[in-house]
Design an enzyme around this catalytic site. Structure first.
Site, PDB file in Angstrom:
ATOM      1  N   LEU A 320       0.839  -1.194   0.000  1.00 18.12           N
ATOM      2  CA  LEU A 320       0.000   0.000   0.000  1.00 18.12           C
ATOM      3  C   LEU A 320       0.880   1.253   0.000  1.00 18.12           C
ATOM      4  O   LEU A 320       0.697   2.173  -0.805  1.00 18.12           O
ATOM      5  CB  LEU A 320      -0.906  -0.039   1.230  1.00 18.12           C
ATOM      6  CG  LEU A 320      -1.824   1.135   1.470  1.00 18.12           C
ATOM      7  CD1 LEU A 320      -2.797   1.305   0.313  1.00 18.12           C
ATOM      8  CD2 LEU A 320      -2.615   0.947   2.774  1.00 18.12           C
ATOM      9  N   GLY A 321       1.877   1.264   0.894  1.00 17.15           N
ATOM     10  CA  GLY A 321       2.773   2.428   0.974  1.00 17.15           C
ATOM     11  C   GLY A 321       3.538   2.615  -0.318  1.00 17.15           C
ATOM     12  O   GLY A 321       3.734   3.741  -0.796  1.00 17.15           O
ATOM     13  N   ARG A 392     -12.544   3.137 -13.587  1.00 19.37           N
ATOM     14  CA  ARG A 392     -11.311   3.142 -14.373  1.00 19.37           C
ATOM     15  C   ARG A 392     -11.602   2.627 -15.764  1.00 19.37           C
ATOM     16  O   ARG A 392     -12.541   1.857 -15.970  1.00 19.37           O
ATOM     17  CB  ARG A 392     -10.226   2.301 -13.696  1.00 19.37           C
ATOM     18  CG  ARG A 392     -10.352   0.798 -13.886  1.00 19.37           C
ATOM     19  CD  ARG A 392      -9.501   0.032 -12.903  1.00 19.37           C
ATOM     20  NE  ARG A 392      -8.069   0.127 -13.109  1.00 19.37           N
ATOM     21  CZ  ARG A 392      -7.351  -0.704 -13.862  1.00 19.37           C
ATOM     22  NH1 ARG A 392      -7.937  -1.665 -14.547  1.00 19.37           N
ATOM     23  NH2 ARG A 392      -6.043  -0.568 -13.959  1.00 19.37           N
ATOM     24  N   GLN A 747      11.617 -21.814 -36.775  1.00 18.75           N
ATOM     25  CA  GLN A 747      10.595 -22.519 -37.553  1.00 18.75           C
ATOM     26  C   GLN A 747      11.184 -23.077 -38.841  1.00 18.75           C
ATOM     27  O   GLN A 747      10.499 -23.757 -39.596  1.00 18.75           O
ATOM     28  CB  GLN A 747       9.464 -21.550 -37.915  1.00 18.75           C
ATOM     29  CG  GLN A 747       8.528 -21.264 -36.773  1.00 18.75           C
ATOM     30  CD  GLN A 747       7.467 -20.239 -37.135  1.00 18.75           C
ATOM     31  OE1 GLN A 747       7.508 -19.120 -36.659  1.00 18.75           O
ATOM     32  NE2 GLN A 747       6.515 -20.599 -37.978  1.00 18.75           N
ATOM     33  N   MET A1015       5.912 -26.294 -32.458  1.00 18.94           N
ATOM     34  CA  MET A1015       5.867 -24.979 -31.790  1.00 18.94           C
ATOM     35  C   MET A1015       4.563 -24.811 -31.031  1.00 18.94           C
ATOM     36  O   MET A1015       4.099 -23.708 -30.825  1.00 18.94           O
ATOM     37  CB  MET A1015       6.076 -23.863 -32.800  1.00 18.94           C
ATOM     38  CG  MET A1015       5.256 -23.985 -34.040  1.00 18.94           C
ATOM     39  SD  MET A1015       5.960 -22.961 -35.325  1.00 18.94           S
ATOM     40  CE  MET A1015       5.140 -23.614 -36.751  1.00 18.94           C
ATOM     41  N   GLU A1238      -3.662 -21.472 -39.492  1.00 19.28           N
ATOM     42  CA  GLU A1238      -3.789 -20.031 -39.721  1.00 19.28           C
ATOM     43  C   GLU A1238      -5.199 -19.484 -39.955  1.00 19.28           C
ATOM     44  O   GLU A1238      -5.498 -18.372 -39.548  1.00 19.28           O
ATOM     45  CB  GLU A1238      -2.934 -19.652 -40.945  1.00 19.28           C
ATOM     46  CG  GLU A1238      -1.454 -19.831 -40.718  1.00 19.28           C
ATOM     47  CD  GLU A1238      -0.692 -19.692 -42.012  1.00 19.28           C
ATOM     48  OE1 GLU A1238      -0.838 -20.574 -42.878  1.00 19.28           O
ATOM     49  OE2 GLU A1238       0.022 -18.706 -42.170  1.00 19.28           O
TER      50      GLU A1238
HETATM   51  C1  LIG Z   1       3.066  -5.432 -13.836  1.00 16.04           C
HETATM   52  C2  LIG Z   1       2.569  -4.312 -12.971  1.00 16.04           C
HETATM   53  C3  LIG Z   1       1.245  -3.909 -13.091  1.00 16.04           C
HETATM   54  C4  LIG Z   1       0.769  -2.875 -12.291  1.00 16.04           C
HETATM   55  N1  LIG Z   1      -0.520  -2.457 -12.441  1.00 16.04           N
HETATM   56  C5  LIG Z   1      -0.996  -1.449 -11.680  1.00 16.04           C
HETATM   57  C6  LIG Z   1      -2.320  -0.974 -11.833  1.00 16.04           C
HETATM   58  O1  LIG Z   1      -3.087  -1.475 -12.640  1.00 16.04           O
HETATM   59  N2  LIG Z   1      -2.714   0.054 -11.053  1.00 16.04           N
HETATM   60  C7  LIG Z   1      -1.889   0.634 -10.135  1.00 16.04           C
HETATM   61  O2  LIG Z   1      -2.295   1.549  -9.446  1.00 16.04           O
HETATM   62  N3  LIG Z   1      -0.625   0.208  -9.984  1.00 16.04           N
HETATM   63  C8  LIG Z   1      -0.174  -0.802 -10.745  1.00 16.04           C
HETATM   64  N4  LIG Z   1       1.116  -1.214 -10.587  1.00 16.04           N
HETATM   65  C9  LIG Z   1       1.981  -0.483  -9.677  1.00 16.04           C
HETATM   66  C10 LIG Z   1       2.092  -1.155  -8.336  1.00 16.04           C
HETATM   67  O3  LIG Z   1       0.871  -1.108  -7.683  1.00 16.04           O
HETATM   68  C11 LIG Z   1       3.144  -0.394  -7.560  1.00 16.04           C
HETATM   69  O4  LIG Z   1       4.365  -0.559  -8.230  1.00 16.04           O
HETATM   70  C12 LIG Z   1       3.240  -0.943  -6.181  1.00 16.04           C
HETATM   71  O5  LIG Z   1       2.084  -0.710  -5.436  1.00 16.04           O
HETATM   72  C13 LIG Z   1       4.407  -0.351  -5.457  1.00 16.04           C
HETATM   73  O6  LIG Z   1       4.540  -1.031  -4.241  1.00 16.04           O
HETATM   74  P1  LIG Z   1       5.852  -1.838  -3.878  1.00 16.04           P
HETATM   75  O7  LIG Z   1       5.673  -2.326  -2.496  1.00 16.04           O
HETATM   76  O8  LIG Z   1       6.137  -2.865  -4.874  1.00 16.04           O
HETATM   77  O9  LIG Z   1       6.893  -0.684  -3.982  1.00 16.04           O
HETATM   78  P2  LIG Z   1       8.445  -0.764  -4.112  1.00 16.04           P
HETATM   79  O10 LIG Z   1       8.842  -0.972  -5.541  1.00 16.04           O
HETATM   80  O11 LIG Z   1       9.006  -1.708  -3.128  1.00 16.04           O
HETATM   81  O12 LIG Z   1       8.775   0.719  -3.694  1.00 16.04           O
HETATM   82  C14 LIG Z   1       8.323   1.801  -4.489  1.00 16.04           C
HETATM   83  C15 LIG Z   1       8.733   3.153  -3.909  1.00 16.04           C
HETATM   84  O13 LIG Z   1       7.980   3.421  -2.734  1.00 16.04           O
HETATM   85  C16 LIG Z   1       8.830   3.744  -1.642  1.00 16.04           C
HETATM   86  N5  LIG Z   1       8.207   3.195  -0.462  1.00 16.04           N
HETATM   87  C17 LIG Z   1       7.687   1.958  -0.324  1.00 16.04           C
HETATM   88  N6  LIG Z   1       7.116   1.843   0.876  1.00 16.04           N
HETATM   89  C18 LIG Z   1       7.276   3.017   1.516  1.00 16.04           C
HETATM   90  C19 LIG Z   1       6.895   3.516   2.789  1.00 16.04           C
HETATM   91  N7  LIG Z   1       6.221   2.771   3.658  1.00 16.04           N
HETATM   92  N8  LIG Z   1       7.237   4.783   3.105  1.00 16.04           N
HETATM   93  C20 LIG Z   1       7.913   5.559   2.231  1.00 16.04           C
HETATM   94  N9  LIG Z   1       8.305   5.137   1.030  1.00 16.04           N
HETATM   95  C21 LIG Z   1       7.976   3.888   0.658  1.00 16.04           C
HETATM   96  C22 LIG Z   1      10.145   3.104  -1.995  1.00 16.04           C
HETATM   97  O14 LIG Z   1      11.231   3.808  -1.394  1.00 16.04           O
HETATM   98  C23 LIG Z   1      10.199   3.213  -3.499  1.00 16.04           C
HETATM   99  O15 LIG Z   1      10.708   4.449  -3.885  1.00 16.04           O
HETATM  100  C24 LIG Z   1       1.627  -2.249 -11.361  1.00 16.04           C
HETATM  101  C25 LIG Z   1       2.963  -2.658 -11.237  1.00 16.04           C
HETATM  102  C26 LIG Z   1       3.430  -3.691 -12.036  1.00 16.04           C
HETATM  103  C27 LIG Z   1       4.858  -4.122 -11.918  1.00 16.04           C
END
Ligand SMILES: Cc1cc2nc3c(=O)[nH]c(=O)nc-3n(C[C@H](O)[C@H](O)[C@H](O)COP(=O)(O)OP(=O)(O)OC[C@H]3O[C@@H](n4cnc5c(N)ncnc54)[C@H](O)[C@@H]3O)c2cc1C
Ligand code: FES
Length: 1306
Positions: A320-321, A392, A747, A1015, A1238
């Site tokens: 969430l953060g 959305r 292929q 394939m 195809e």
């Molecule tokens: C394939 C893919 C699909 C996605 N699809 C969506 C989507 O449809 N909708 C959407 O909204 N998002 C989407 N996301 C984004 C995803 O939700 C965010 O990347 C994710 O929530 C980030 O959380 P994390 O814990 O992985 O962050 P991390 O990658 O671990 O950290 C991200 C950043 O947040 C900072 N951080 C983390 N926690 C804290 C904290 N507690 N306090 C201060 N700084 C903090 C870190 O320092 C870093 O800079 C997608 C991501 C991917 C890879």
């Protein structure tokens, strides 16, 4: 901080598995982790302890999972849950036996997602299954068989009996037999309270155990990222990423308990910022029913967003953060959190503070108000008194970032019309989450007038420049309005509900303000689909009762490698173990579309650790230039480049990471050349010659005689192959007499062999090319693989070491081209009764910078331009445009899906003009002759058409659709029914040969080799069936190991839907020879066994090895005479589709698909139905979803699954019925079967035309009638704008030429 901690042996094993998964790219959810509550050092342990007190099983993406994060976790891979050596797991068995594995590259991921679901919920619902599989992509199967296999685990079973497998055979799922959490990982709490530090080559990883320690660490290292789920940090810091960000220190707070606390208060709930999104979702889902609905509006809005955010694999780790702090422009949560008045609790050094997540919080792209040393500890989600909405719109319904996303909240004064508070936030409308604060001010009271004023303010407030990054400017702007309108509808509906319940008075004008557009209430709402319980019917011919029970031909036999694929034992090119001294190669490509290379400096790359050499054109001992149709193509550009992504040099190093770093250090200078050609080839007459022309009759004269004339055009975009296994090859110098062994995902092994021989200037007999299986090809591994393998061979030859080259997805997409985009312009003349008398069509394909197979593709387009229609005067002209884009290549259907689409669009226009269907009246009937003078009988084509109409209940459903459309304003349904006539085999007769080599060993086992490559299309399975029938032995005695140029030489490409036709006949030929040789032995010992006959034959010196050969039909096309016999026969089909379109957002859903296909007498109905469904879904992607976007300078933006969306589980039709035409024979192919790989791609366009039909209904509500333009793909953007709603009409359109668009319109 504690001292460093080394990995235990167990971790080394885990690391190896993960590295292998990462290296092979087979990472998408192919592993799962389970964390023990008894193991406090487990990084997510405390969170789990706090919330569940139980072991949790998470499917995760291996590529995003840092190895250090796994401390304390048990990792299970697909190999761990079952194997052919021990016992296969029920999930592996069911996906395999339900025919859910074709090429098999995606299968481990599917298995593990389902396995993880079953570990958490042994009797899942269909909804659970579709959610679990939402993040897994499959390019072969079309998902139906995978879902059907998984469905057998549901408690509530569908009433329809599966036709292609027997579920009574399946192993039961016994949860008590599952792996337990390893006791050795359960260690004492105290020993794990120590800080963990891992030291790497360039990075250190610290995992503190308390909030205080975390705060201290962060304040002394403010630049160090906090890695929680790593889904944002990981993407950027991937060491393989060219713009990789190096973090000398990474802080992992996953063991800090305070970040996972959940605290309930009278006002709402504080949720720890470290909680992953799946946990947040479960928490809210648990809480929501415990309180009155109005108190949990925000909870429900968040749940809605969370269900669509990324995929379960992402939500299982993303925190969430992390989501808040990533401050993505199109974050789904942030607009809702902001609109919902949420706040965060921060822990800066020296005390806590609370900050609201509002417009002041999100500062700019990826930035928030937080100081670098600050940490979000928790997030407060309040109870509500007001209405909250979360909406959305995304390019794909699931697992796709939103185009526009929004959170909205409105609070009315009690029992009054007056709006007390409105809060509206959007994502996707600026560099970060933005507030529509001025629009909010204009809301007093909540009625149509205010709403209409708010739209104007919104348009001013959330302006986007026409060249805004991300494009889709008009669409995004219109979505801001239509999503607000949708929220309004939701509010009105809830208010009405409250009136019904007596919670508010009827006089509330908010309730009365439903006159939006003066539409009756009934038309505002529309039924939803509710819980989706997909229904499917599959019908095929059963073998005759007279057929021997041992004869497998015609039976729905499982793909012969399906079980190995499901257990992860199947070997793909990159699974071949690393050999001694092996090097890894990566290529450096052009950054310019049209330029001279002024310098190439590789010195810095050569100085980097691990880099062994850099290969340039000068190192090529043989030919650097291939010549096709008189046009040259360089392997490595020497002095000039003609597209972005053209290969210039290659770096070889000891590891992939070092090769990648080396490639990034190569310096190339360019001098731009004028006038690159991207979209203006026609104006600039930039064509590859010859251009082709074909006609019959006289269109000019015929146009004078018709009742009506019409002109139109349609653009069809290209399509990325997106085979799951990227281009892969390994070249091993044998070390003797210039001999090379090549393993390639190709292929066409023969062309790979020949290209390498030419490049190295050695004879072909020194190069053997081996192909075991390919993780999907779809035409993309015919001509491009030989080029890539040739460069790899130069590196192997120069360094005298084995060299492996496995393209990353981004490089593969950038370098290897795609399906040709085509522009079609037509003029048609027709009579009032619907007969088309004359049509003149021009086709322009965008070939890219080299000719490749573009000329042959143009020819195939022209040969198929008539499709099912007998148009007496028909004129076609085709040209391959030469542009400065990557060179496009063959792709399933070889131009036919584009070519026929133009004819069908023209027919559609005429039908719209006449107000009645006209396909049937124009179809070939009786003995017929094509426009290239080939005779054929369309009888089965017409049978398919008529049977499809009956099976789909076309006329009744058509009426129901029209009725639905009259009753609904913002949702429309559309229907379409389309035929196909598809020519099978190569018009270039020499490519129709097949070859085989069959050995019978002394123990009676049989090894078959043939010229086709496996394939996923099941050729080896069918060939095994052929050999079984001809040798009269069970398939279990027959093995096919690989395709190789030293067993069957001079093979043809496995393409044109002709692989089984040609090679099946060759295998039949070889087996018949062997069977005849054994005849005297059988005569002597008629009661003997196969083994005894083989033994006797050996002693009687009868050769037990035979080659087989099939010359194939002598097909040809004479373009000067415009006549020929380019096809062996035709495969026919008809498809009927119905869709439901949300006119406000362009979202659509395929409600039902009925496909009737004539494939003669199928050798294997389950394999053929798999081809039909897979091709249909690929066509659906082509015509409605997949978009390749190029920058104005010719750079491909869409270089991975985040940007390029192929169909996912959510895109499959809710009802998908496939029928094989009964009683059909085909004297031209083996056992009366027909090629099917195809043809059905084109029938995916029935979804396009159904969308177009729905759009037409929406337009007619706006007073617009007649033909209109809708290019392919009919994305939500295009469909929504074409609906021409009051919202889209409000958006000012920028004058073309007055701005530089973000992307080219290719
Ligand atoms: C394939 C893919 C699909 C996605 N699809 C969506 C989507 O449809 N909708 C959407 O909204 N998002 C989407 N996301 C984004 C995803 O939700 C965010 O990347 C994710 O929530 C980030 O959380 P994390 O814990 O992985 O962050 P991390 O990658 O671990 O950290 C991200 C950043 O947040 C900072 N951080 C983390 N926690 C804290 C904290 N507690 N306090 C201060 N700084 C903090 C870190 O320092 C870093 O800079 C997608 C991501 C991917 C890879
Ligand atoms: S079987 Fe799914 S990608 Fe091939």
């Amino acid at each position: 901080m504690s001292s460093s901690l080394t990995f235990s042996t167990k971790f080394l094993i885990i690391k190896k598995i993960i590295n292998r998964l990462i290296d092979t790219g087979r990472s998408i959810s192919s592993i799962i982790c389970c964390f023990s509550p008894y193991f406090p050092a487990g990084l997510i342990l405390r969170f789990i302890l706090h919330l569940h007190h139980t072991v949790r099983h998470y499917a995760v993406n291996a590529c995003l999972l840092p190895i250090c994060q796994l401390h304390g976790a048990a990792v299970t891979t697909v190999e761990g849950i079952g194997s052919t050596k021990t016992r296969i797991h029920p999930v592996q068995e069911r996906i395999a036996k339900a025919h859910g594995s074709q090429c098999g590259f995606c299968t481990p991921g599917m298995v593990m997602s389902m396995y993880a679901l079953l570990r958490n919920k042994p009797q899942p619902s269909m909804d659970d299954i579709t959610q679990a599989l939402a993040g897994n992509l499959c390019r072969c199967t079309g998902y139906r068989p995978i879902v059907d296999g998984c469905r057998t685990f549901c408690q509530v079973q569908s009433s329809a009996k599966p036709q292609l497998f027997n579920k009574d055979e399946f192993l039961p799922l016994d949860p008590t037999q599952e792996l337990i959490f390893p006791p050795e990982l359960i260690v004492s709490q105290s020993s794990n309270l120590k800080t963990l530090t891992f030291y790497g080559e360039r990075t250190s990883w610290v995992s503190p155990t308390s909030l205080d320690e975390l705060v201290q660490l962060k304040s002394s290292n403010p630049k160090a990222p906090l890695v929680m789920g790593n889904t944002n940090v990981g993407e950027k810091s991937d060491p393989l990423h060219s713009q990789s960000v190096l973090h000398p220190l990474i802080i992992s707070p996953t063991r800090v308990v305070e970040l996972f606390d959940v605290t309930h208060t009278a006002q709402g709930v504080w949720v720890g910022a470290g909680c992953n999104l799946s946990e947040v979702q479960s928490l809210l889902e648990k809480l929501a029913p415990q309180f009155p609905k109005e108190k949990t509006e925000l909870f429900r809005a968040l749940i809605r967003q969370l269900r669509n955010l990324g995929s379960q694999q992402i939500r299982n780790v993303a925190s969430l953060g992390g989501n808040i702090m990533s401050a993505y422009p199109n974050s789904d949560l942030n607009p809702v959190l902001a609109a919902g008045n949420c706040k965060s609790s921060l822990n800066p050094p020296g005390g806590r503070r609370e900050v609201h997540l509002n417009q002041d919080f999100f500062v700019s792209f990826g930035k928030t108000v937080l100081k670098p040393e600050e940490i979000i500890v928790s997030v407060f989600i309040p109870f509500t008194r007001e209405f909250v909405g979360a909406l959305r719109q995304a390019p794909r319904k699931e697992a796709a970032f939103a185009t526009v996303t929004t959170g909205m909240r409105v609070f009315f004064s009690e029992r009054s019309r007056v709006v007390q508070e409105v809060s509206i936030y959007y994502g996707g409308m600026g560099p970060t989450t933005v507030s529509a604060k001025s629009s909010c001010v204009s809301f007093r009271p909540w009625d149509d007038e205010t709403l209409s004023r708010a739209y104007d303010v919104l348009l001013d407030e959330l302006d986007l420049p026409p060249s805004a990054p991300g494009g889709k400017v008009e669409f995004r702007r219109s979505l801001t309005l239509s999503l607000l309108f949708k929220f309004n509808l939701e509010v009105l509906q809830k208010l009405r509900e409250m009136v019904r319940q007596g919670t508010i008075s009827t006089s509330s004008s908010a309730c009365r303000s439903s006159r939006s557009e003066h539409i009756p209430q009934s038309k505002l709402c529309c039924p939803t689909f509710g819980v989706i319980n997909r229904l499917h019917l599959l019908f095929h011919q059963h073998v005759s009762k007279d057929q021997s029970a041992h004869d497998p031909v015609g039976r729905p036999i499982m793909h012969r490698s399906a079980i190995s694929q499901a257990t992860g034992e199947a070997v793909y090119c990159d699974d071949i173990p690393k050999t001694d001294g092996e090097l890894f190669m990566t290529v450096v490509t052009s950054a310019r579309a049209h330029a001279k290379i002024t310098s190439l400096d590789v010195s810095e790359a050569l100085r980097l650790p691990g880099v062994v050499d850099v290969i340039t054109a000068k190192d090529i001992p043989g030919k650097n230039v291939r010549t096709e149709f008189g046009y040259d193509e360089e392997l490595l550009a020497e002095s000039q480049v003609s597209c972005v992504g053209q290969m210039i040099c290659a770096v070889v190093a000891d590891t992939r990471v070092h090769a990648k770093r080396g490639a990034a250090a190569v310096k190339i200078s360019y001098e731009d050349l004028p006038d690159p050609v991207f979209t203006d080839a026609i104006e600039k007459s930039s064509f590859f010659e010859p251009r082709r022309v074909i006609w019959r009759g006289n269109v000019t004269e015929a146009f004078k005689t018709v009742d009506q004339l019409h002109e139109g055009e349609i653009r069809l975009a290209g399509q990325e192959h997106f085979y799951m296994e990227t281009q892969s090859m390994l070249v091993i110098p044998v070390g003797e007499e210039t001999e090379f062994k090549v393993y390639a995902s190709s292929q066409w092994p023969t062309l790979t062999q020949e290209a390498i021989a030419e490049t190295l200037n050695i004879p072909s007999n020194r190069v053997t090319c081996h192909v075991k299986r390919i993780g999907g090809g779809f035409g993309g591994k015919v001509t491009k693989t030989p080029l890539l393998a040739s460069v790899t061979a130069v590196a192997a030859q120069k360094t005298s070491r084995p060299v492996r080259f496995v393209l990353e997805r981004g490089d593969d997409m950038l370098i290897t081209g795609a399906r040709h985009p085509v522009l079609g312009r037509y003029k048609v003349g027709f009579m009032k009764d619907g007969r088309i008398v004359a049509a003149d069509i021009q086709y322009y394909s965008n070939a890219g910078h080299t000719i490749d197979e573009s000329l042959m593709i143009v020819e195939k387009i022209l040969l198929h331009m008539d499709n099912a229609y007998n148009i007496p005067n028909l004129h076609g002209r085709g040209a391959a445009c030469r542009t400065n884009l990557p060179s496009n290549t063959s792709f399933r259907g070889f131009g036919v899906p584009q070519g026929i689409m133009i004819m069908e669009n023209m027919i559609n226009d005429v039908a719209v003009l006449l107000g009645r269907p006209i396909r049937e009246i124009n179809m070939y009937k009786g003995p017929s002759v094509t426009h290239y003078k080939m005779e054929f009988s369309p009888e089965n084509m017409l049978r398919c058409w008529n049977e499809c109409k009956v099976k789909s209940d076309f006329s009744n459903r058509r009426k129901a659709v029209d009725q639905f459309n009259q009753q609904n304003r913002w949702k429309k349904r559309g229907m379409a029914i389309l035929p196909i006539k598809y020519g099978i085999a190569f018009a270039e007769g020499q490519f129709n040969q097949g070859g085989a080599l069959v050995h019978i060993y002394k123990d009676g086992s049989v090894l078959v080799t043939h010229g086709g490559t496996e394939m996923g299309q099941g050729i080896h399975t069918k060939i095994q069936q052929v050999a079984s029938r001809e040798l009269h032995i069970p398939t279990s005695k027959i093995y096919i190991s690989e395709t190789s140029t030293n067993t069957v030489p001079n093979t043809c490409p496995t393409a044109a839907s002709f692989g089984t036709d040609a090679n099946g006949m060759a295998v039949k030929n070889a087996c018949m020879t062997l069977y005849q040789r054994l005849e005297p032995i059988r005569q002597k010992d008629p009661k003997g066994s196969w083994e005894s006959w083989i033994d006797a034959a050996y002693f009687e010196k009868i050769s037990l090895s035979a080659t087989g050969y099939h010359g194939g039909p002598d097909l040809y096309m004479d373009w000067d005479k415009m006549e020929g016999q380019p096809y062996a026969y035709f495969t026919y089909g008809t498809c009927c589709c119905e869709v439901e379109l949300d006119c406000l957002t362009g979202d659509y859903r395929t409600v039902r698909t009925d496909l009737m296909v004539d494939i003669g007498r199928s050798v294997n109905p389950s394999v053929d139905i798999g081809q039909i469904e897979g091709a249909f879904m690929q066509g659906l992607g082509l015509y409605t979803l997949e978009e390749l976007k190029f920058s104005p300078f010719g750079l491909l933006y869409t270089r991975g699954p985040s940007q390029y969306k192929i169909p996912a589980v959510c895109d499959t039709p809710l009802r998908f019925n496939v029928y094989l035409l009964p009683d059909s024979d085909n004297p031209h192919a083996i056992y009366s079967s027909k090629g099917i790989g195809e043809p059905i791609v084109f029938l995916g366009s029935s979804v396009f035309f159904a969308i177009k039909d729905a759009v037409a209904a929406a337009r007619s509500d706006s007073g617009l009638v007649g033909p209109f333009s809708l290019d392919s793909p009919a994305t939500p953007e295009r469909a929504c704008l074409a609906c021409s709603s009051p919202f889209t009409k409000k958006i000012p359109v920028s004058k073309p030429g007055s701005f530089k668009p973000w992307a080219l319109n290719i």
